[in-house]
Write a protein that holds these residues in place. Structure first.
Motif, PDB file in Angstrom:
ATOM      1  N   LYS A   3      -2.064  14.754  -4.664  1.00 32.22           N
ATOM      2  CA  LYS A   3      -0.680  14.284  -4.723  1.00 32.22           C
ATOM      3  C   LYS A   3       0.049  14.637  -3.430  1.00 32.22           C
ATOM      4  N   VAL A   4       0.717  13.631  -2.862  1.00 30.99           N
ATOM      5  CA  VAL A   4       1.450  13.810  -1.611  1.00 30.99           C
ATOM      6  C   VAL A   4       2.892  13.346  -1.811  1.00 30.99           C
ATOM      7  N   LEU A   5       3.838  14.144  -1.347  1.00 32.54           N
ATOM      8  CA  LEU A   5       5.247  13.780  -1.337  1.00 32.54           C
ATOM      9  C   LEU A   5       5.674  13.540   0.104  1.00 32.54           C
ATOM     10  N   ILE A   6       6.299  12.393   0.365  1.00 32.73           N
ATOM     11  CA  ILE A   6       6.824  12.069   1.688  1.00 32.73           C
ATOM     12  C   ILE A   6       8.320  11.845   1.557  1.00 32.73           C
ATOM     13  N   VAL A   7       9.096  12.636   2.276  1.00 31.24           N
ATOM     14  CA  VAL A   7      10.558  12.526   2.255  1.00 31.24           C
ATOM     15  C   VAL A   7      10.980  11.779   3.508  1.00 31.24           C
ATOM     16  N   GLY A   8      11.518  10.588   3.322  1.00 26.28           N
ATOM     17  CA  GLY A   8      11.910   9.749   4.446  1.00 26.28           C
ATOM     18  C   GLY A   8      11.198   8.420   4.395  1.00 26.28           C
ATOM     19  N   ALA A   9      11.908   7.353   4.751  1.00 26.36           N
ATOM     20  CA  ALA A   9      11.366   6.002   4.603  1.00 26.36           C
ATOM     21  C   ALA A   9      11.484   5.238   5.917  1.00 26.36           C
ATOM     22  N   GLY A  10      10.952   5.831   6.981  1.00 24.40           N
ATOM     23  CA  GLY A  10      10.928   5.174   8.279  1.00 24.40           C
ATOM     24  C   GLY A  10       9.528   4.692   8.623  1.00 24.40           C
ATOM     25  N   GLN A  11       9.317   4.344   9.886  1.00 26.33           N
ATOM     26  CA  GLN A  11       8.029   3.814  10.344  1.00 26.33           C
ATOM     27  C   GLN A  11       6.882   4.762  10.016  1.00 26.33           C
ATOM     28  N   SER A  12       7.047   6.028  10.314  1.00 24.80           N
ATOM     29  CA  SER A  12       5.933   6.969  10.137  1.00 24.80           C
ATOM     30  C   SER A  12       5.675   7.273   8.671  1.00 24.80           C
ATOM     31  N   GLU A  22      -4.037   3.319  -0.047  1.00 30.48           N
ATOM     32  CA  GLU A  22      -5.323   2.621   0.144  1.00 30.48           C
ATOM     33  C   GLU A  22      -6.501   3.537  -0.165  1.00 30.48           C
ATOM     34  N   ASN A  23      -6.286   4.831  -0.010  1.00 30.35           N
ATOM     35  CA  ASN A  23      -7.371   5.806  -0.143  1.00 30.35           C
ATOM     36  C   ASN A  23      -7.247   6.639  -1.413  1.00 30.35           C
ATOM     37  N   ASP A  24      -6.600   6.076  -2.417  1.00 27.92           N
ATOM     38  CA  ASP A  24      -6.558   6.637  -3.768  1.00 27.92           C
ATOM     39  C   ASP A  24      -5.818   7.969  -3.868  1.00 27.92           C
ATOM     40  N   PHE A  25      -4.815   8.159  -3.041  1.00 26.78           N
ATOM     41  CA  PHE A  25      -3.918   9.295  -3.216  1.00 26.78           C
ATOM     42  C   PHE A  25      -2.773   8.883  -4.134  1.00 26.78           C
ATOM     43  N   GLU A  26      -2.229   9.866  -4.844  1.00 20.65           N
ATOM     44  CA  GLU A  26      -1.007   9.641  -5.607  1.00 20.65           C
ATOM     45  C   GLU A  26       0.158   9.998  -4.689  1.00 20.65           C
ATOM     46  N   VAL A  27       0.963   8.996  -4.342  1.00 24.05           N
ATOM     47  CA  VAL A  27       1.972   9.177  -3.302  1.00 24.05           C
ATOM     48  C   VAL A  27       3.363   8.911  -3.864  1.00 24.05           C
ATOM     49  N   GLU A 115       5.945   0.041  -3.617  1.00 27.83           N
ATOM     50  CA  GLU A 115       5.999  -0.015  -5.086  1.00 27.83           C
ATOM     51  C   GLU A 115       5.015  -1.038  -5.643  1.00 27.83           C
ATOM     52  N   GLU A 116       4.885  -2.186  -4.998  1.00 25.94           N
ATOM     53  CA  GLU A 116       3.936  -3.202  -5.456  1.00 25.94           C
ATOM     54  C   GLU A 116       2.508  -2.669  -5.463  1.00 25.94           C
ATOM     55  N   ARG A 117       2.191  -1.800  -4.501  1.00 26.80           N
ATOM     56  CA  ARG A 117       0.823  -1.268  -4.391  1.00 26.80           C
ATOM     57  C   ARG A 117       0.613  -0.012  -5.225  1.00 26.80           C
ATOM     58  N   GLY A 118       1.600   0.349  -6.031  1.00 23.36           N
ATOM     59  CA  GLY A 118       1.406   1.440  -6.981  1.00 23.36           C
ATOM     60  C   GLY A 118       1.996   2.765  -6.590  1.00 23.36           C
ATOM     61  N   GLY A 119       2.771   2.831  -5.520  1.00 25.29           N
ATOM     62  CA  GLY A 119       3.414   4.082  -5.135  1.00 25.29           C
ATOM     63  C   GLY A 119       4.647   4.355  -5.979  1.00 25.29           C
ATOM     64  N   GLN A 120       5.039   5.618  -6.042  1.00 29.91           N
ATOM     65  CA  GLN A 120       6.234   6.009  -6.791  1.00 29.91           C
ATOM     66  C   GLN A 120       7.383   6.197  -5.814  1.00 29.91           C
ATOM     67  N   LEU A 121       8.423   5.403  -5.972  1.00 34.05           N
ATOM     68  CA  LEU A 121       9.600   5.469  -5.111  1.00 34.05           C
ATOM     69  C   LEU A 121      10.740   6.131  -5.868  1.00 34.05           C
TER      70      LEU A 121
END
Length: 411
Positions: A3-12, A22-27, A115-121
């Motif tokens: 499980k990975v948490l990413i704070v921020g919604a920019g290019q990186s 794509e690599n089966d992480f829960e993001v 979100e379409e690809r299964g990520g949690q926003l």
């Protein structure tokens, strides 16, 4: 599943989030704004994505606007004389075309794709206290929000940060109605205009919320004649001032822009920030550590157009290191991974910081020689796609002299 948490919604942050899916992480991605709010808001940046970063997007099927966006196929340099004529002017082709997509378009679209690809926003502004509670719930927590409270978790690295204040006052508009440069009517190019001892103007073909346009972007020396936007003028007044400055200092660019109109009410931006490199690991009150990326840890002035490219390379580097690692994402792993990214980013930082200074004689010689020697112009222009090349010639007087001598022989 890790499980990975990413704070921020920019290019990186979004590029990494989408490629981890794509690599089966829960993001999980936390964004302070919805896609609609981003799309309908004010422009956030300039951007010019060059060939290598474009390849990352194609590889991961993130190049959603490539068919609609007018590419830039070259980069040109002009230097203004004291009488506002052109002391020098040339253009050269890039080996690979680049493109600029307004971050309002790209980040809103990528959030929806995530979100379409299964990520949690999660739409929520994140404080340090919030992050302290959240970090222990994930295998890896990444801070990709380059502004705001969370950046303070990452200490400035004085050994890699020569500046303590902004080096340019930044002002820009997104505009329709700008004509193509008559010197190359058959292809679009980024134009880099230098006004000695005053600042720079960049003209960047771009795709925005209202279609293809141009970015008119001034970088002014603080306190100088381009630093006239501190009163935060209205967008219409902002455009008027930019055009007036172009007419005064760069009349050849004003002539093709005189009918320019704002793309939309949010199509202007004013700012400035101190270039800085920060240490990559932030420690929370609980003792949990979080990992900084892109502008959080390496924030350069946009004078070399490398922000989005740095972000893309950072996301790709972090992705490789995450996929290759089976153990805990601890402080040692974070520091080691950042140094892998710094192997690339240090060349960008050195070059960008050099471009913020008055040009030394060998750089003036290079720019002048480029108007006569296509090999020199091509190497300079394509350095924007691969800044690591500048260490081999541009950054050192002796190496520059050797290259110019060789190019003269080859001409």
């Amino acid at each position: 599943m890790r499980k990975v948490l990413i704070v921020g919604a920019g290019q990186s942050g979004l590029q990494l989030a989408l490629t981890l899916l794509e690599n089966d992480f829960e993001v999980t991605v936390m964004s302070a704004r919805t896609p609609e709010e981003i799309r309908d808001g004010r422009v956030m940046s300039t951007q010019a994505l060059f060939g290598p970063a474009m390849r990352h997007e194609r590889e991961h099927e993130l190049n959603l606007w490539e068919s609609e966006t007018v590419p830039f196929e070259g980069l040109g340099v002009s230097i203004a004389a004291p009488d506002a004529s052109r002391a020098l002017d040339w253009v050269a082709k890039l080996d690979e075309p680049g493109q600029s997509v307004d971050q309002r378009v790209k980040m809103a679209g990528w959030l929806e794709l995530f979100e379409e690809r299964g990520g949690q926003l999660v739409i929520h502004g994140v404080t340090t206290a919030d992050l302290d509670k959240l970090a222990g719930m994930y295998d890896l927590t990444i801070v990709a929000a380059g502004k705001g409270e969370l950046v303070q978790l990452f200490d400035r690295d004085p050994s890699r940060s020569p500046f303590t204040k902004p080096q340019r006052a930044l002002s820009l508009v997104y505009a329709h109605g700008v004509e193509r440069r008559p010197e190359h009517p058959d292809f679009a190019a980024v134009r880099f205009n230098i006004i000695p001892e005053v600042g720079e103007l960049f003209m960047i073909p771009c795709y925005t919320v209202t279609g293809n346009c141009d970015i008119l972007f001034f970088e002014g020396l603080p306190g100088g004649p381009l630093d006239v936007f501190g009163d935060r003028p209205s967008p219409a007044e902002h455009l008027r001032r930019i055009l007036e400055l172009m007419r005064t200092y760069l009349p050849w660019e004003y002539e093709r822009s005189r009918d320019a109109e704002l793309t939309d009410p949010g199509g202007s931006l004013i700012g400035g920030y101190t270039p800085v490199v920060r240490r990559p690991v932030g420690e929370l009150p609980s003792g949990n550590v979080v990992f900084g990326m892109a502008d959080v840890v390496v924030a350069n002035d946009p004078i070399t157009g490398q922000g989005s490219n740095n972000a893309s390379h950072c996301a790709e580097t972090y992705l490789r290191e995450i996929l290759a690692h089976d153990g805990e994402f601890d402080r040692a792993w974070m520091e080691r991974t950042f140094e892998r990214y710094w192997e690339y980013a240090r060349h960008v930082t050195d070059w960008t910081n050099a471009m913020l200074q008055p040009p030394p004689p060998h750089v003036l010689e290079i720019i002048g020689a480029a108007s006569q020697l296509p090999e020199v112009a091509s190497r300079f222009v394509n350095g924007f796609a691969d800044p690591s090349d500048f260490q081999h010639w541009f950054m050192h007087p002796d190496k520059a002299a050797a290259f110019l001598a060789e190019a003269s022989v080859n001409a």
